[in-house]
Design a protein around this motif. Sequence first.
Motif, short mmCIF file in Angstrom:
data_model
loop_
_atom_site.label_atom_id
_atom_site.label_comp_id
_atom_site.label_asym_id
_atom_site.label_seq_id
_atom_site.Cartn_x
_atom_site.Cartn_y
_atom_site.Cartn_z
N VAL A 1 -5.09 -0.50 6.58
CA VAL A 1 -4.57 -1.53 5.80
C VAL A 1 -3.91 -2.37 6.90
N ALA B 1 0.85 -1.09 -0.03
CA ALA B 1 0.14 -0.21 -0.17
C ALA B 1 0.89 1.33 0.02
N ARG C 1 -2.16 -1.20 -3.42
CA ARG C 1 -3.34 -0.06 -2.87
C ARG C 1 -2.77 1.31 -2.82
N PHE D 1 -7.19 -7.48 1.97
CA PHE D 1 -6.57 -6.32 1.17
C PHE D 1 -7.25 -6.05 -0.01
#
Lengths: 333, 366
Positions: free
Chosen positions: A263, A108, A121, A271
């Motif tokens: 997260v 992320a 992400r 996720f």
Amino acid sequence: MTLMQKMLGGATVLAMTATAALAEPALMYDMGGKFDKSFNEAAYNGAKRWAEETGGSYREIEVTAEAQRVQFATRLAEAGFNPIVVLGFANAATVEEVAPKYPDTKFAIIDVNWLDIENLRQISFAEHEGSYLVGMLAAMASDSGTVGFIGGMDIPLIRHFACGYAQGAKAVNPDIKVVANMTGTTPAAWNDPVKGGELTRAQVSQGADVVYAAAGGTGVGVLQAAADANILSIGVDSNQNHLHPGKVLTSMLKRVDNAVFDVFSKGTEGFEAGITVMGLENDGVGYALDENNAPLVSDDMKMAVDKAREDIIAGNISVASYYENDSCPALEF
Amino acid sequence: MDVMPKWADAFLIPLFSILLAFVISALVILAIGEDPIAALKLMIEGTFGRSEGFGYMLFFATNYMFTGLAVAVAFHARLFNIGGEGQATLGGLGVALVCLSVPWPHWTLALPFALLGGALFGAAWAIIPAYLQAKRGSHIVITTIMFNFISSALMVYLLVEVLKPEGSMDPTSARFVDGTNLPRLSDILGFFGIPFSSAAPVNISFFIALLACYLIWLLIWRTRLGYEIRAYGQSESAASYAGISPTRIIMIAMIISGALAGCMAINSVMAAERLVLNSVEGAGFIGIAVALMGRSHPFGIVLAALLFGFLVQGGAEIDFWTSIPRELVVVIQALVILFTGALDNMVRMPLERLFLMFRRKKPEGS
């Protein structure tokens, strides 16, 4: 034979549990360091909150050299940490290089929204919208018709903050004067409270009676100088209202901590890849209201700002982004 | 006659200084409740145990060799060039402009021009302080350090306003074309069948840095110009009396110094394939420590650069695997600088006494 199989099977199970135990999340800070009182520290707070609430543990690492970005991200992935949260747009190139090499690791990144990677992400914040709201508050609280902005290092992101702020201020009072200064052009500008204080005094002498600091550690000096000069200030990133109760009008919240917490809590199973924009509608940005600044924000001010917030969410007000064409309709740099 | 033989001056003193620095660092680590032996083991394993770590050490050392040489050349003329940081920053700009301006087909073509670009820009950034020193007597320490700030401001302006690709919010230049990608050490060693981690950024610049060390050794100790620089550094009045022009020496020494600092950019910018805001990252300042520790001799600079490369890479390992705060890694680096640079006499005096003792004993025995 069967014994051998059993042993092998047992070993495999053991190995699997070992990897599962190892799959801790990790957090990679951007340059500026963990305790920058701002962006990185907000992420640290989110991770710490997660560790306290779940009893889990995580690994964190601070980048100190450009060449280490890829090195550290690779080592985190290699060591089996999962998911890995990487902070800062300067690391966009890092995850671009590392994430595709570890397709089973979830990455992320915060402050990035332009990549196309399957196991990534991307979380970006609508800082201009939050700044717009505090800009409105500043204009409504100002008696002199002049409000100030003090940025940290002169980079597009900070101009983005300033631009939203100026638009908000001008939405309330089209004739308002917005004085904007940047602390410096090097990363040292993120941590120069002395210069922040000097700039504040300079803006006070130009008539500013509300000053918004989007300057990391430098902002501490801005808030202090504003309190000393008996004018109002606006904090940034985390809620800084408590620093000088009754002197800090509000704080523009950028909930990096929530993003990291989210997260980390979702882990690898929950996720979600793709782009998340943390704006007003999902409380990614906003303004802080607590007992420290309650006397400063009147009901009328609150109503006007909350209406603007809803209008922005509904699309009735559009706040121009500095990024769109690297310029601001409400402010000259 | 010198009290100590040359080898003792060149090797024993730095060695003892480093040992002292490590002992004190160990005490500091002990004081915060961590295990110094484990930390040292981690540093060594993380650097020499894996070819990737070793590659990173060489990568950092390459930067320090260039900046160390830059400081050393100026220092031979008794000029304290603190501006390696700014000169290397400008060198980065030169390299980036070369890499961006032409669609280079192959690195062998791009590299000489990039070197030239980096050297020219670095030298140009050193010329102004040099001129002010030579003609106006403005102290070089003050002017070069001011130029560091100007260079970083200039870089911010250029990256934010000019070189940043449209639509990107990251203040970095566009990525250089593939034809400028320098071969990494893994490619070079792979050619000879030796496996080496391809993740480490160490590249052909490392060999260019070594070559630069050799060339500077030739220049300082084997040419007339080098002799003039050293003569000027030893005594300005004697040099003037011998017909050496101070203006000329100051200008030339600073141009070479700035060019060397600028050449660092082939490692920090060209190999990174884009220009970032802070591409130098303090290498200009570490170069001062490297030159001091290496006694301004190219061979000493190579060793000192490797040591600092080890400290940076090993420090990263400590940071990565232990809870020793990374500020402590900086403390260790600072201690090494302190002992090798500033507290030279602390080690030198006892050593000299030791050598004198041995010398006195010898005639009695024989």
